[in-house]
Design a protein around this motif. Structure first.
Motif, short mmCIF file in Angstrom:
data_model
loop_
_atom_site.label_atom_id
_atom_site.label_comp_id
_atom_site.label_asym_id
_atom_site.label_seq_id
_atom_site.Cartn_x
_atom_site.Cartn_y
_atom_site.Cartn_z
N SER A 16 0.83 -1.21 0.00
CA SER A 16 0.00 0.00 0.00
C SER A 16 0.87 1.26 0.00
CB SER A 16 -0.94 0.00 1.21
OG SER A 16 -0.20 -0.06 2.42
N ILE A 19 2.20 1.78 -3.61
CA ILE A 19 1.15 2.32 -4.49
C ILE A 19 0.94 3.81 -4.22
CG2 ILE A 19 -1.33 2.25 -4.98
CD1 ILE A 19 -1.18 -0.79 -4.47
N TRP A 20 0.87 4.18 -2.93
CA TRP A 20 0.70 5.59 -2.57
C TRP A 20 1.88 6.43 -3.05
CZ3 TRP A 20 3.95 8.45 0.60
CH2 TRP A 20 3.49 9.75 0.91
N THR A 61 -5.71 2.97 -5.82
CA THR A 61 -4.94 4.06 -5.21
C THR A 61 -5.68 4.65 -4.03
OG1 THR A 61 -3.94 4.59 -7.36
CG2 THR A 61 -3.86 6.29 -5.66
N ALA A 64 -5.32 2.17 -1.17
CA ALA A 64 -3.98 2.17 -0.59
C ALA A 64 -3.75 3.40 0.27
CB ALA A 64 -2.94 2.08 -1.71
N PHE A 68 -3.01 2.77 4.24
CA PHE A 68 -1.56 2.77 4.51
C PHE A 68 -1.22 3.34 5.89
CE2 PHE A 68 2.51 5.13 4.37
CZ PHE A 68 3.36 4.02 4.37
#
Length: 311
Positions: A16, A19-20, A61, A64, A68
């Motif tokens: 995560s 992705i961030w 997105t 994530a 996160f």
């Protein structure tokens, strides 16, 4: 199971977070650029629905970015600070009961990475009497909880249901030829009661055992025979005697006649230590009899009086 969950948490946090980060560095600037162009060419203000159509944020997105921070906080807390455990058996009675939920202080004996368990920072060594969670030496996928009885260099004897300890020489003391500088000390025991705990129909004796600097309660079944034939046999020692190797510990359960511990399988290496049990945060009763309509895993009550620090 706990080891697999740790790996899962780390992978989820890394995934995560990655992705961030990629979105923040690559895709978010492009979305902002499209939005700026759209605003520059429009005479009216753009509402959120229009902006979402012009520069949509992918669902993966959004997911994530939302999980996160929470997952990262959980991973750090569980990996390096405290980890919850449930007591699955009666081997640590009367100190810990089936249904106790405890917190284990992960940094007590060093900070380790949560996947490969490599020591990152040295902290303290276990003290005699500490209740420790550790990876079972014969199957490191399994977590055990026992009390620390023997420290590196100690000579331990368990004979006639009584514990004897000959401590290793303290630092700076002159060592004898056998590398020990103290006589065997019989650990003091005082009877508390005989009718509080039972194994089947057999009453167990509750005693107060006094280790150097620490006192705790244990249970003894006076009718149970000592299983010396099942004891771990160390080279050059008697069947009921052990010398604790360097960077290892001798662990025993408080329910002495109902505990699989170092007497049966040997020593716990320092690398296997998980942390120190410090707090009971919840304790459930499970008293569903054979005639109960509720499954055995459904609690029947809460033992609020047990909540607090572990001695």
């Amino acid at each position: 199971m706990a080891g697999y969950f740790s790996v899962f948490l780390v992978l989820l946090t890394l995934g995560s977070g990655l992705i961030w980060l990629v979105d923040h560095l690559v895709y978010a600037p492009k979305r902002r650029e499209r939005i700026a162009i759209a605003k520059g060419s429009s005479q009216a203000d753009l509402d959120d629905d229009v902006i979402a159509q012009i520069a949509p944020v992918p669902a993966i997105t959004e997911g994530a970015k939302s999980i996160f921070p929470m997952i990262a906080a959980i991973t750090i807390f569980r990996s390096f600070i405290f980890e919850p455990f449930q007591i699955p058996s009666g081997s640590m009675m009367p100190t810990l009961l089936v249904g106790d939920f405890i917190l284990v202080q992960k940094y007590s004996y060093g900070i380790k990475d949560p996947v490969w368990r490599t020591q990152l920072v040295e902290v303290n060594e276990p003290k005699r009497g500490d209740i420790v969670v550790f990876k079972f030496p014969l199957d490191e996928k399994v977590d055990f909880i026992k009390r620390t009885i023997g420290l590196p260099g100690d000579r331990i004897v368990y004979r006639n249901k009584r514990l004897y300890i000959k401590p290793n020489c303290a630092e700076g003391q002159e060592k004898s030829g056998e590398m020990f500088c103290a006589e065997f000390n019989a650990v003091d025991m005082d009877i508390i009661n005989r009718d509080e705990f039972y194994q089947g129909l057999m009453p167990l004796v509750r005693l107060k055992e006094t280790l150097p600097g620490q006192t705790h309660d244990i249970l003894i079944n006076p009718e149970a025979l000592e299983s010396k034939g099942r004891y771990y046999q160390q080279q050059d020692t008697r069947a009921d005697e052990w010398v604790v190797p360097e960077d290892s510990y001798f662990m025993m359960g408080d329910n002495r006649d109902n505990s699989q511990d170092s007497r049966m399988w040997g020593f716990v290496p320092k690398a296997n230590l998980v942390g120190k049990a410090v707090f009971i945060w919840m304790s459930f009763e499970f008293e569903n009899g054979p005639d109960s309509l509720l499954p055995s895993f459904v609690p029947t009550g809460v033992r609020f009086e047990r909540l607090g620090s572990i001695q």
